[in-house]
Structure formats: structure tokens, C-alpha cells
Write an enzyme that holds these catalytic residues in place. Structure first.
Site, PDB file in Angstrom:
ATOM      1  N   HIS A  10       0.836  -1.206   0.000  1.00  0.00           N
ATOM      2  CA  HIS A  10       0.000   0.000   0.000  1.00  0.00           C
ATOM      3  C   HIS A  10       0.870   1.255   0.000  1.00  0.00           C
ATOM      4  CE1 HIS A  10      -2.952   3.018   1.116  1.00  0.00           C
ATOM      5  NE2 HIS A  10      -2.176   3.347   2.131  1.00  0.00           N
TER       6      HIS A  10
ATOM      7  N   GLU B 259      -6.337   9.091  -0.616  1.00  0.00           N
ATOM      8  CA  GLU B 259      -6.450   7.671  -0.295  1.00  0.00           C
ATOM      9  C   GLU B 259      -7.553   6.989  -1.110  1.00  0.00           C
ATOM     10  OE1 GLU B 259      -4.624   5.691   1.326  1.00  0.00           O
ATOM     11  OE2 GLU B 259      -3.542   6.796   2.886  1.00  0.00           O
TER      12      GLU B 259
ATOM     13  N   HIS C  79       1.012   4.754  -2.720  1.00  0.00           N
ATOM     14  CA  HIS C  79       1.452   6.144  -2.572  1.00  0.00           C
ATOM     15  C   HIS C  79       2.700   6.467  -3.390  1.00  0.00           C
ATOM     16  CE1 HIS C  79      -1.390   7.520   0.452  1.00  0.00           C
ATOM     17  NE2 HIS C  79      -1.231   6.385   1.100  1.00  0.00           N
TER      18      HIS C  79
ATOM     19  N   SER D 195      -3.989   0.324  -4.455  1.00  0.00           N
ATOM     20  CA  SER D 195      -3.221  -0.791  -3.875  1.00  0.00           C
ATOM     21  C   SER D 195      -4.120  -1.926  -3.418  1.00  0.00           C
ATOM     22  CB  SER D 195      -2.389  -0.291  -2.689  1.00  0.00           C
ATOM     23  OG  SER D 195      -3.227   0.263  -1.683  1.00  0.00           O
TER      24      SER D 195
END
Length: 298
Positions: free
Chosen positions: A162, A208, A167, A227
Site C-alpha cells: 500500500h 487515499e 502512494h 493498492s
């Protein structure tokens, strides 16, 4: 899923400095003593790390490297269909290895020349002000553990996939990086916990779990979606709402389920103008006004 909806497993430290990660009883790795030992060791390394020190090396196993390979292969296919063009551009720039889990130092060697961002290790949950505030300096706090090999396409908590695949590919693009930095500056600017929480929710529903429209299709630009093998495919089932920071800042969410409400931008330019503009201007008074407006019936 975690019964108490904890985003990160709690971590405690003994008097001798050794960390213990308290996995929930239904965590996929809860009954695997070798996995738990590695999680504890990685948490200890992160807690011992000090700014300026070399990033500690994570002792990944062959099974964990295989998890990375499986997830990267499956996400690559989904990214081509569901990811925003800007994310795909960042992914092309960063060129993360897909045959092994890169150490954070390896990611930094690729990322820093692109946008100045770099990773530092985290044992688990990082306090809100520290996590978001550090973004202003181009610092991203990242876990180093990887999900359990028994379920490579599922994780009940943010792991290195993730943090880096989600990111990292965003942080490799200048336009994304500017919004992340603005979020960090916003977190440092406000003074109340309420305002900081408001900022964290805007971040949650944008960087997010943000989606946008491109060429008539809904695409994902949020790292949480990009992700997640399962959730990125469920965007079409969500209640898509216009980008509205007042609503985003007060919207509740349950981390143990796919997000039923997502805020959809009309292109990344709107993300920069609306979300980035909010981060650039927000102070405690603005949060109070927005929260009041969001709670007032139309």
C-alpha cells in the site's frame, strides 16, 4: 477484519526495547509464529531508527517476495483499466521492481530525484500531526511489513504494498507531490484536533480513496484504491458524489469495508483546485465554517 476497526495493529515495546505487534485473532498471520516474529523484528527496527540513520533493511522471505510479485502482477492489469493517467505516468517514472520487495532505501533512490520525496520507516500507526506534517518536508512514514502469504490479494491493514505501490507511484509525479506537500503544510497550520481530523478526512477521501472522470470513465487516483485488488474493482458500486471538501471533512467511514461513498472529481485539475486549494488555505476558522455548512440542512 479487525473487530475494533483499527487501521494498524497496536505495537507495544518492552523495557528491553523489543516491540510486539498485537495482531487481531482473525488476522491472516495471527497463527504463524514466523510471520509474527518478523513483524516484531521490523517494528523494533523502525522504533530504533532515528532521523539521519540509514533506513533499516527488512529481512523478507522468499514467500514474501512472491507475495509482492503476485500482487504487482494482478494490480498491473487492474491499473491499466482503472487507474488515472497521472498515476500511470508516475508509475512509469518510478519503475518499481516487480520481482522483489524493494527496500525503502531502494525506493528512495528512485523517488527522490523525481519529486524530492523519500520514505522513512514506521512501526505502525504514526500520530496524525507527525504523519501529515512530515509531508510538508517531503517525508512519508511507511511500514515495511508485507501482508501474509496465505492471502496475497488481501490485507486488513496498510502494508508496504500500500505504502509503496499505492502512494509511491503518486509521489513520483510532481502534480501529486504538490498536493501531498500542501496537505502537510495544512496539518502544521491548524491548531485544534478537530481541524486536524477534518484535514485527515479530506486526505482520506482524496489521496487515499479519490476517483475522477477521464474520457467519460471513472478512474482511481487514491492510493487506498490503487493498492487494493478488491476495492479498485468495486468503485462502480459506490455512491459517487461531487468533490466537496465540506462534506468530505465530516463524512464518516468504516475501514473494515469497501467505501460505499466516494467523491469524484472532474479530472485531476479539479483535485488540485478544490482539494489542493483547501490545503493551501485552511485554518481553524475555515474548518469551523465548513463543518457548520456541512451540518446545516439545505
Amino acid at each position: 477484519m479487525f473487530e475494533e476497526a483499527q487501521l494498524y495493529a497496536p505495537v507495544t515495546r518492552s523495557e528491553t526495547g523489543e516491540a510486539t505487534v498485537h495482531l487481531d485473532h482473525d488476522h491472516p498471520g495471527a497463527s504463524d509464529p514466523e510471520y509474527r516474529a518478523r513483524r516484531n523484528a521490523l517494528a523494533t527496527l523502525a522504533m530504533e531508527w532515528q532521523p539521519g540513520d540509514p533506513i533499516p533493511v527488512a529481512p523478507y522471505t522468499d514467500a514474501e517476495h512472491e507475495v509482492w510479485r503476485v500482487v504487482c502482477r494482478e494490480l498491473h492489469r487492474l491499473h491499466e483499466r482503472h487507474a488515472s493517467a497521472l498515476y500511470l505516468d508516475g508509475k512509469q517514472r518510478l519503475r518499481l521492481p516487480e520481482d522483489h520487495i524493494p527496500q525503502l532505501s531502494e525506493v528512495n533512490q528512485r523517488l527522490r530525484p523525481l519529486t524530492g520525496f523519500g520514505y522513512v520507516p514506521a512501526a505502525g500507526l504514526v500520530p496524525l500531526l507527525q504523519f501529515y506534517g512530515s509531508l510538508a518536508d517531503g517525508v512519508f512514514h511507511s511500514t515495511q511489513y508485507v501482508r501474509h502469504h496465505s492471502v496475497p490479494l488481501y490485507t486488513p491493514e496498510p502494508d508496504v504494498l500500500h505504502e509503496v505501490v499505492g502512494h509511491g507511484n503518486c509521489l513520483a509525479h510532481d502534480r501529486f507531490a504538490r498536493v501531498y506537500r500542501s496537505a502537510g503544510e495544512a496539518a502544521r497550520r491548524v491548531e485544534t484536533e478537530e481541524a486536524l481530523e477534518f484535514i485527515s478526512k479530506v486526505f482520506w477521501f482524496s489521496l487515499e480513496f479519490g476517483v475522477l472522470r477521464e474520457k467519460g470513465e471513472v478512474r482511481s487516483y487514491g492510493a487506498g484504491l490503487l493498492s487494493s485488488y478488491g476495492e479498485i474493482q468495486q468503485v462502480a458500486d459506490a455512491d459517487l458524489r461531487p468533490l466537496d471538501v465540506a462534506r468530505m471533512g465530516v463524512q464518516t467511514y468504516d475501514i473494515t469495508h469497501y467505501q460505499p461513498i466516494l467523491f469524484c472529481a472532474e479530472g485531476f485539475g479539479e483535485v488540485e483546485n478544490v482539494v489542493g486549494g483547501f490545503f493551501d488555505e485552511v485554518d481553524d476558522d475555515l474548518v469551523q465554517r465548513l463543518a457548520h455548512a456541512a451540518s446545516t440542512p439545505a
